[in-house]
Design a protein around this motif. Structure first.
Motif, PDB file in Angstrom:
ATOM      1  N   SER A 185       6.861  -3.489  17.041  1.00  0.00           N
ATOM      2  CA  SER A 185       7.195  -4.789  16.303  1.00  0.00           C
ATOM      3  C   SER A 185       6.866  -6.109  16.986  1.00  0.00           C
ATOM      4  CB  SER A 185       8.743  -4.949  16.022  1.00  0.00           C
ATOM      5  OG  SER A 185       9.142  -4.137  15.343  1.00  0.00           O
ATOM      6  N   ARG A 232       3.132   2.823   3.102  1.00  0.00           N
ATOM      7  CA  ARG A 232       4.482   2.228   3.380  1.00  0.00           C
ATOM      8  C   ARG A 232       5.511   3.067   2.838  1.00  0.00           C
ATOM      9  NH1 ARG A 232       5.762  -0.186   7.100  1.00  0.00           N
ATOM     10  NH2 ARG A 232       6.950  -2.095   6.099  1.00  0.00           N
ATOM     11  N   HIS A 255       2.944  -9.075   0.872  1.00  0.00           N
ATOM     12  CA  HIS A 255       2.292  -8.823   2.327  1.00  0.00           C
ATOM     13  C   HIS A 255       0.757  -8.919   1.829  1.00  0.00           C
ATOM     14  CE1 HIS A 255       6.028  -6.553   2.937  1.00  0.00           C
ATOM     15  NE2 HIS A 255       5.719  -7.104   4.146  1.00  0.00           N
ATOM     16  N   ALA A 286       5.167 -12.082  11.590  1.00  0.00           N
ATOM     17  CA  ALA A 286       5.859 -10.793  11.743  1.00  0.00           C
ATOM     18  C   ALA A 286       5.176  -9.424  11.346  1.00  0.00           C
ATOM     19  CB  ALA A 286       7.431 -10.906  10.822  1.00  0.00           C
ATOM     20  N   ALA A 287       4.979  -8.825  12.292  1.00  0.00           N
ATOM     21  CA  ALA A 287       3.952  -7.723  12.328  1.00  0.00           C
ATOM     22  C   ALA A 287       4.510  -6.459  12.822  1.00  0.00           C
ATOM     23  CB  ALA A 287       2.573  -7.940  12.547  1.00  0.00           C
ATOM     24  N   GLY A 288       3.806  -5.468  12.502  1.00  0.00           N
ATOM     25  CA  GLY A 288       4.342  -4.117  13.176  1.00  0.00           C
ATOM     26  C   GLY A 288       3.161  -2.983  13.207  1.00  0.00           C
ATOM     27  N   GLY A 289       3.649  -1.816  13.525  1.00  0.00           N
ATOM     28  CA  GLY A 289       2.717  -0.747  13.495  1.00  0.00           C
ATOM     29  C   GLY A 289       3.248   0.295  14.391  1.00  0.00           C
ATOM     30  N   ASN A 290       2.245   1.589  14.308  1.00  0.00           N
ATOM     31  CA  ASN A 290       2.842   2.609  15.297  1.00  0.00           C
ATOM     32  C   ASN A 290       1.873   3.398  15.851  1.00  0.00           C
ATOM     33  OD1 ASN A 290       1.959   5.061  13.288  1.00  0.00           O
ATOM     34  ND2 ASN A 290       2.798   3.507  11.974  1.00  0.00           N
ATOM     35  N   ARG A 298       6.709 -10.340  16.764  1.00  0.00           N
ATOM     36  CA  ARG A 298       6.964 -11.645  16.260  1.00  0.00           C
ATOM     37  C   ARG A 298       6.096 -12.621  16.956  1.00  0.00           C
ATOM     38  NH1 ARG A 298       8.503  -8.335  13.560  1.00  0.00           N
ATOM     39  NH2 ARG A 298      10.586  -7.825  12.634  1.00  0.00           N
ATOM     40  N   GLY A 320      -1.476  -1.157  12.695  1.00  0.00           N
ATOM     41  CA  GLY A 320      -0.436  -1.477  11.631  1.00  0.00           C
ATOM     42  C   GLY A 320      -0.809  -3.059  10.909  1.00  0.00           C
ATOM     43  N   GLY A 321      -0.153  -4.067  10.549  1.00  0.00           N
ATOM     44  CA  GLY A 321      -0.596  -5.183  10.221  1.00  0.00           C
ATOM     45  C   GLY A 321       0.888  -6.052   9.778  1.00  0.00           C
ATOM     46  N   GLY A 322       0.778  -6.569   8.700  1.00  0.00           N
ATOM     47  CA  GLY A 322       2.038  -7.704   8.431  1.00  0.00           C
ATOM     48  C   GLY A 322       1.536  -8.915   8.128  1.00  0.00           C
ATOM     49  N   HIS A 323       2.434  -9.632   8.661  1.00  0.00           N
ATOM     50  CA  HIS A 323       2.541 -11.234   8.158  1.00  0.00           C
ATOM     51  C   HIS A 323       1.912 -11.920   9.447  1.00  0.00           C
ATOM     52  CE1 HIS A 323       5.146 -10.511   4.780  1.00  0.00           C
ATOM     53  NE2 HIS A 323       5.615  -9.865   5.610  1.00  0.00           N
ATOM     54  N   GLU A 370       0.944  -1.291   0.094  1.00  0.00           N
ATOM     55  CA  GLU A 370       0.210   0.168   0.008  1.00  0.00           C
ATOM     56  C   GLU A 370       0.811   1.262  -0.045  1.00  0.00           C
ATOM     57  OE1 GLU A 370      -2.072   0.759   3.586  1.00  0.00           O
ATOM     58  OE2 GLU A 370      -1.005  -0.533   4.777  1.00  0.00           O
TER      59      GLU A 370
HETATM   60  P1  5GP Z   1       9.271  -4.728  11.464  1.00  0.00           P
HETATM   61  O1  5GP Z   1       8.953  -5.305  12.896  1.00  0.00           O
HETATM   62  O2  5GP Z   1      10.432  -5.426  10.984  1.00  0.00           O
HETATM   63  O3  5GP Z   1       9.457  -3.295  11.588  1.00  0.00           O
HETATM   64  O4  5GP Z   1       8.000  -5.150  10.756  1.00  0.00           O
HETATM   65  C1  5GP Z   1       7.667  -6.440  10.533  1.00  0.00           C
HETATM   66  C2  5GP Z   1       6.496  -6.353   9.370  1.00  0.00           C
HETATM   67  O5  5GP Z   1       5.567  -5.809  10.017  1.00  0.00           O
HETATM   68  C3  5GP Z   1       6.870  -5.537   8.087  1.00  0.00           C
HETATM   69  O6  5GP Z   1       7.488  -6.583   7.059  1.00  0.00           O
HETATM   70  C4  5GP Z   1       5.420  -5.254   7.801  1.00  0.00           C
HETATM   71  O7  5GP Z   1       4.915  -6.336   6.861  1.00  0.00           O
HETATM   72  C5  5GP Z   1       4.732  -5.194   9.078  1.00  0.00           C
HETATM   73  N1  5GP Z   1       4.350  -3.655   9.444  1.00  0.00           N
HETATM   74  C6  5GP Z   1       5.444  -2.959  10.091  1.00  0.00           C
HETATM   75  N2  5GP Z   1       5.183  -1.693  10.705  1.00  0.00           N
HETATM   76  C7  5GP Z   1       3.785  -1.773   9.824  1.00  0.00           C
HETATM   77  C8  5GP Z   1       2.866  -0.559   9.764  1.00  0.00           C
HETATM   78  O8  5GP Z   1       3.017   0.545  10.334  1.00  0.00           O
HETATM   79  N3  5GP Z   1       1.802  -0.830   9.123  1.00  0.00           N
HETATM   80  C9  5GP Z   1       1.591  -2.004   8.622  1.00  0.00           C
HETATM   81  N4  5GP Z   1       0.568  -2.283   7.688  1.00  0.00           N
HETATM   82  N5  5GP Z   1       2.493  -3.144   8.449  1.00  0.00           N
HETATM   83  C10 5GP Z   1       3.825  -2.802   9.148  1.00  0.00           C
END
Ligand code: 5GP
Ligand code: MN
Length: 334
Positions: free
Chosen positions: A274, A89, A110, A299-303, A276, A293-296, A86
């Motif tokens: 983050s 990102r 994703h 393994a996911a994340g957000g803010n 996991r 947020g979202g992700g796999h 999207e």
């Molecule tokens: P990481 O923990 O390495 O920052 O992120 C792991 C995974 O979480 C990323 O590959 C991505 O798919 C997802 N991700 C991380 N931050 C965000 C975010 O703010 N929004 C969304 N939709 N996915 C995120």
């Protein structure tokens, strides 16, 4: 799409990781060898441990070179969006990319891709975007032309997105691809050292600090949490990417299902999360419900636009909400 284009811009996600940079540089290398003009543009800083890749020094950082990046985008007839599903990102880089009239192609792994590209190549089951770039080049008969440099980039992305092939890496085809990459003459042991044995002393001590002082373990929930504030990060001379991968480490504790990491962003007033997990614990659902947020799956994340204290409270609420899934310890023992 590749045959018709002349000027290509490749973009990838904010705080690019090994898969993002690897897939971008490999795609760029492949298209350059076909005579195309190619520019790789990233939204912001990317970690030093990826800068050994050929042409990494030619990557344009949008937050520092906006005018140049906008010129490249306005001249492009093809924009390839790698490792993103999207525009959000891309951070601020989303605006000129979305506004551009160039043909757009997405190559990504994703879930739930947004429809902002003319062509969407989306395989959420793939280990990495690098794997997809290899498969695409293979499908159009291009593996023969793939250079050693591109093979190094693709290996780096597949390796980092699977934690050195320790998760998301059960597809036997991955190892056929690896074998093809090794045939290009890459030295995978050396690449591993460049990526992983590349700590500064400060970063290594930060890791020790996290594990001994900051990690909270919730044994009955098979979960853990650690947090880092800006003050703590600066005490250890933090550079972007310095805590990359650390969130995976608590999963090495016996029986753990979920690891959570909250970090105060060094650029914007927000907390980055983050997550996991292992097996079928839906880290992406938790990230979407509690961390914007979202992700796999694993393994996911957000803010979160809040203080660290508020983010910690949200993390505890998330743990409580998922208690039934977490306390059941059978899943992770296998
Ligand atoms: P990481 O923990 O390495 O920052 O992120 C792991 C995974 O979480 C990323 O590959 C991505 O798919 C997802 N991700 C991380 N931050 C965000 C975010 O703010 N929004 C969304 N939709 N996915 C995120
Ligand atoms: Mn990826």
């Amino acid at each position: 799409m590749f045959d018709a284009c002349r000027q290509v811009v490749i973009v990838t996600h904010v705080s690019a990781d090994g898969d993002a940079i690897g897939s971008s540089l490999a795609m760029a290398e492949y298209l350059k060898k076909k005579g195309k003009m190619v520019r790789v543009i990233v939204p912001n800083y990317f970690p030093d441990f990826l800068r050994w890749m050929t042409d990494a020094d030619k990557i344009v950082q949008y937050d520092r070179h906006r005018a140049a990046a906008k010129t490249y985008i306005s001249c492009a007839d093809l924009i390839i969006c790698l490792d993103i599903n999207e525009p959000a990102r891309l951070d601020d880089l989303a605006t000129p990319i979305v506004a551009s009239n160039a043909k757009k192609m997405m190559i990504d792994h994703h879930l739930q891709p947004k429809r902002f590209c003319d062509l969407i190549i989306s395989y959420p089951d793939a280990s990495s975007t690098c794997e997809l770039v290899f498969r695409l080049i293979d499908a159009i008969g291009g593996v023969g032309q793939l250079t050693k440099a591109a093979a190094e980039d693709l290996y780096a992305g597949m390796c980092t997105d699977t934690g050195k092939f320790s998760y998301n890496a059960n597809d036997p085809d991955i190892y056929i691809i690896l074998s093809e990459l090794l045939r290009k003459g890459i030295d995978k042991d050396k690449i591993n050292r460049r990526i992983y044995n590349n700590y500064t002393e400060a970063r290594f001590r930060l890791l020790g600090y996290i594990l001994s002082e900051k990690l909270q373990v919730f044994p009955e929930l098979h979960a853990s949490l650690f947090t880092l504030t800006r003050d703590e990060l600066s005490r250890f001379k933090y550079l972007k990417g310095d805590t990359e991968g650390v969130v995976n480490m608590p999963l090495e504790i016996k029986g753990m299902k979920l690891s959570m990491y909250l970090r105060e962003d060094t650029e914007k007033p927000r907390i980055l999360a983050s997550l996991r997990s292992v097996d079928d614990f839906p880290a992406n659902r938790m990230a979407a419900e509690f961390f914007g947020g979202g992700g796999h799956l694993n393994a996911a994340g957000g803010n979160l636009p809040c203080t660290m204290q508020e983010a910690i409270e949200i993390a505890h609420k998330a743990l409580e909400a998922y208690r039934p899934l977490l306390v059941d310890s059978h899943a992770s023992q296998g």
